[in-house]
Design a protein around this motif. Structure first.
Motif, short mmCIF file in Angstrom:
data_model
loop_
_atom_site.label_atom_id
_atom_site.label_comp_id
_atom_site.label_asym_id
_atom_site.label_seq_id
_atom_site.Cartn_x
_atom_site.Cartn_y
_atom_site.Cartn_z
N LEU A 33 0.75 -1.28 -0.27
CA LEU A 33 -0.04 0.01 -0.05
C LEU A 33 1.07 1.16 0.01
N ILE A 34 1.90 1.42 0.84
CA ILE A 34 2.56 2.42 0.94
C ILE A 34 3.45 2.73 -0.23
N ALA A 35 4.08 1.49 -0.94
CA ALA A 35 4.79 1.68 -2.05
C ALA A 35 4.12 2.15 -3.28
N PHE A 36 2.52 1.80 -3.44
CA PHE A 36 1.68 2.37 -4.42
C PHE A 36 1.54 4.07 -4.12
N GLY B 208 4.72 15.44 2.46
CA GLY B 208 5.31 14.62 3.38
C GLY B 208 5.60 13.24 2.72
N ARG B 209 6.05 13.10 1.44
CA ARG B 209 6.29 12.01 0.96
C ARG B 209 7.37 11.39 1.24
N GLY B 210 8.37 12.25 1.28
CA GLY B 210 9.91 11.94 1.86
C GLY B 210 9.77 11.34 3.29
N THR B 211 8.91 11.98 4.21
CA THR B 211 8.95 11.66 5.44
C THR B 211 8.06 10.31 5.70
N VAL B 212 7.36 9.92 4.74
CA VAL B 212 6.67 8.49 4.74
C VAL B 212 7.90 7.50 4.59
N SER B 213 8.72 7.45 3.29
CA SER B 213 9.70 6.68 2.93
C SER B 213 10.78 6.76 4.32
N PHE B 214 10.96 7.70 5.06
CA PHE B 214 11.86 7.75 6.03
C PHE B 214 11.11 6.96 7.28
N VAL B 215 9.83 7.34 7.46
CA VAL B 215 9.36 6.32 8.72
C VAL B 215 9.28 4.86 8.64
N VAL B 216 9.23 4.46 7.25
CA VAL B 216 9.05 3.03 7.07
C VAL B 216 10.53 2.41 7.22
N VAL B 217 11.59 3.15 7.05
CA VAL B 217 13.14 2.58 7.27
C VAL B 217 13.25 2.72 8.69
N LEU B 218 12.78 3.58 9.60
CA LEU B 218 13.23 3.88 10.73
C LEU B 218 13.13 2.62 11.77
N PRO B 219 12.26 1.61 11.64
CA PRO B 219 12.02 0.43 12.64
C PRO B 219 13.22 -0.37 12.28
N ILE B 220 13.85 -0.27 11.15
CA ILE B 220 14.93 -1.22 11.27
C ILE B 220 16.49 -0.46 11.09
N PHE C 272 7.96 -2.80 0.93
CA PHE C 272 8.14 -1.58 0.17
C PHE C 272 9.32 -1.25 -0.73
N ASN C 273 10.62 -1.47 -0.14
CA ASN C 273 11.80 -1.39 -1.17
C ASN C 273 11.71 -2.08 -2.49
N ASN C 274 11.26 -3.42 -2.20
CA ASN C 274 11.09 -4.12 -3.51
C ASN C 274 10.00 -3.82 -4.41
N VAL C 275 8.76 -3.38 -3.68
CA VAL C 275 7.73 -3.13 -4.70
C VAL C 275 8.03 -1.68 -5.26
#
Lengths: 297, 271
Positions: free
Chosen positions: B85-88, B97-109, B153-156
């Motif tokens: 969903l996020i990838a789409f 806030g598109r950049g922020t979304v990509s950042f928040v996805v990576v944060l947990p790792i 997310f990264n792959n899609v």
């Protein structure tokens, strides 16, 4: 969904819904983002926020109950207690040493696979290097536990030279972490070296530079951003690790271990300690942003 | 680059040393599973298959494997839905806030696992416990899903960036509805990226130990937790050796398949 409705009417509903979605991109976007953003912001960022706020709480030393009164005591203790200062400095030192070792080991391997080996062998070699390195974290640490244990492979190799293996301790921790995070360094360096235009190297040679000079003046500056990109992972992963230290570190204490041992007794202190690696990593990211490394992550 | 003979030899030697460093520890784990002796001293006094059959009968390891598979499947399913969903959203829409979304996805790792672990642990403790939901397999799945989202997310997103939205527009010009265009055009294009993402997410969940430690309830023991608990027990050493050897062989399979599935796969298992 529409099994109760006649097929024709069902199709009509689907069509109307599709039309509505097509003409309203905002609605489509909202539908796409609601669930994942709720998950990430409420569950994850929410938890993190509560954790960082709790770093400003304290613990009743008799009951171990958290006292929700705002104070900066934990951070004060962090900077004034010699043990904490030592642990923080040691952890940063370990992370830097691991990063340096990874770079030193990764470079010849990546240089060989990207530029020296025969072209048809190159993809095979990359798979041969990287696939085993994605093996389970715990198994790789376990492998080093076997190597470094008393009478293990390290002792067996070093004994004829009159030496003995490093045993479990700080050296073992650095070696094991280096092994663990090596792929994060090899991969970006290999990619950068592969993309290095051969014409630049030829030009350097035509201008009379020997291999060493070409390396210093052409190769290294162009590979530096990817070395920095790899170092983000080797550095931050080392800084937060505590499992490896528990398995091969002997009595070594790093930030992760101290956080871990404080969780039950003093959660606010553990939270305050936990902010240290986060802050150090953010500072590290800011420092290497100048190299342009972050855009190649 | 014209390397001298000496430089070439030095590089070959350096690369050979690098290969040795990569392979020796893993080969040692494999070999050690046939070691008849309980200690890890080198060289092993002989070879035996005894511990392999002992490991097959070890119910602790078997149960832990089963828990790991269930946690992995649960986390992968959630991550697959949320990550896609996020990838789409990120690849097909422009929004604030598109950049922020990509950042928040990576944060947990990107943040240390122990920080993610205690954050989730204390959140579950304060929010779920009053509702009567204790830590268990469910909380492990929730924790794992959170950091697995990023690999899907990264792959899609990589695949979507390479496939133009004009295919879908063409399908719709020909009269397909949004759903029809997705099913017949978009989905086949991203299918292998989804599969690669799912495999990597499963591998990531299967290997995770830190977040699991903090989100697992009593009695929930994944395979990494089982290995960690038994690693220092001399009595269990032979079985741990076999389980470790099996993991060396098994854990590289999803990574290898994922690499083959999509050229643009985010190869790393963590990022």
């Amino acid at each position: 969904m529409t099994s109760e409705v006649t097929p024709a009417a069902g199709r009509g509903t689907v069509r109307r819904l599709a039309g509505a979605l097509h003409t309203r991109p905002r609605l489509r976007l909202a539908l796409l983002l609601t669930a994942p953003l709720l998950w990430l912001t409420v569950l994850y960022l929410g938890s993190l926020t509560v954790l960082f706020i709790s770093a400003f709480w304290t613990t009743n030393s008799f009951t171990s109950q958290v006292v929700k009164v705002w104070s900066t005591d934990n951070f004060h203790a962090l900077f004034t207690t010699p043990v904490f200062r030592q642990v923080i400095l040691r952890s940063v030192g370990v992370a830097l040493a691991v990063t340096a070792l990874c770079a030193v080991l990764a470079f010849p391997v990546a240089f060989y696979t990207a530029r020296v080996a025969r072209p048809k062998w190159r993809p095979v070699l990359v798979v041969a290097i990287l696939t085993p390195l994605w093996a389970s974290y715990l198994v790789k640490v376990y492998a080093w536990r076997l190597i470094l244990s008393e009478g293990g492979l390290a002792d067996w190799m070093l004994n004829p030279l009159g030496l003995s293996g490093p045993g479990f301790g700080l050296t073992a921790t650095v070696l094991t972490l280096t092994y663990l995070w090596l792929p994060y360094m090899i991969l970006p360096v290999h990619t950068a070296l592969e993309q290095l235009p051969a014409t630049l190297l030829d030009a350097s040679a035509d201008l009379g530079a020997k291999a060493g000079r070409t390396f210093r003046s052409v190769v290294l500056p162009m590979v530096l951003p990817s070395l920095a990109a790899g170092s983000v992972f080797t550095f931050s992963l080392s800084l937060g690790d505590y499992i490896t230290v528990q398995i091969v570190g002997g009595k070594t204490q790093l930030i992760g271990n101290v956080v871990y041992s404080n969780i039950e007794l003093n959660l606010p202190m553990a939270a305050a300690l936990g902010t240290v690696p986060v802050v150090v990593i953010v500072l590290y990211l800011l420092a290497i942003r100048r190299t342009g490394a972050l855009s190649s992550l | 680059m014209h390397l001298s003979r000496t430089a070439r030899i030095a590089l070959r030697a350096g690369a050979a040393l690098g290969f040795a460093v990569i392979y020796v520890p893993l080969l040692l784990v494999l070999l050690n599973s046939f070691n008849p002796d309980r200690s890890a001293s080198w060289p092993p006094p002989g070879l035996t298959l005894r511990w392999w059959s002992a490991a097959m009968d070890n119910s602790g390891a078997r149960d832990a494997l089963w828990v790991s598979v269930k946690a992995g499947l649960g986390a992968t399913t959630i991550a697959l839905v949320l990550g896609t969903l996020i990838a789409f959203a990120v690849a097909r829409h422009r929004f604030f806030g598109r950049g922020t979304v990509s950042f928040v996805v990576v944060l947990p790792i990107a943040l240390p696992g122990i920080v993610t672990g205690i954050a989730l642990n204390s959140a579950f403790g304060t929010v779920l416990a009053p509702l009567g939901v204790g830590l268990g397999l469910f909380t492990v799945i929730v924790g794992h899903a959170t950091f697995c989202i990023v690999v899907v997310f990264n792959n899609v997103v990589a695949r979507l960036r390479r496939t133009a939205a004009s295919y879908e527009e063409a399908a719709m010009d020909l009269g397909a509805t949004t759903f029809r265009a997705f099913a017949d055009v978009t989905f086949p294009l991203v299918r292998s990226a989804l599969l690669a993402g799912a495999l990597l997410a499963f591998a990531l969940s299967f290997d995770e130990i830190v977040v699991t430690t903090f989100t697992a309830g009593p009695g929930i023991e994944t395979l990494p937790i089982w290995i960690f608990d038994n690693m220092t027990r001399p009595q269990q050493a032979p079985v741990v050796n076999v389980v470790a050897a099996v993991l060396v062989l098994l854990s590289v399979v999803p990574i290898y398949v994922a690499q083959r599935l999509s050229a643009d796969t985010a190869t790393s298992s963590r990022v």
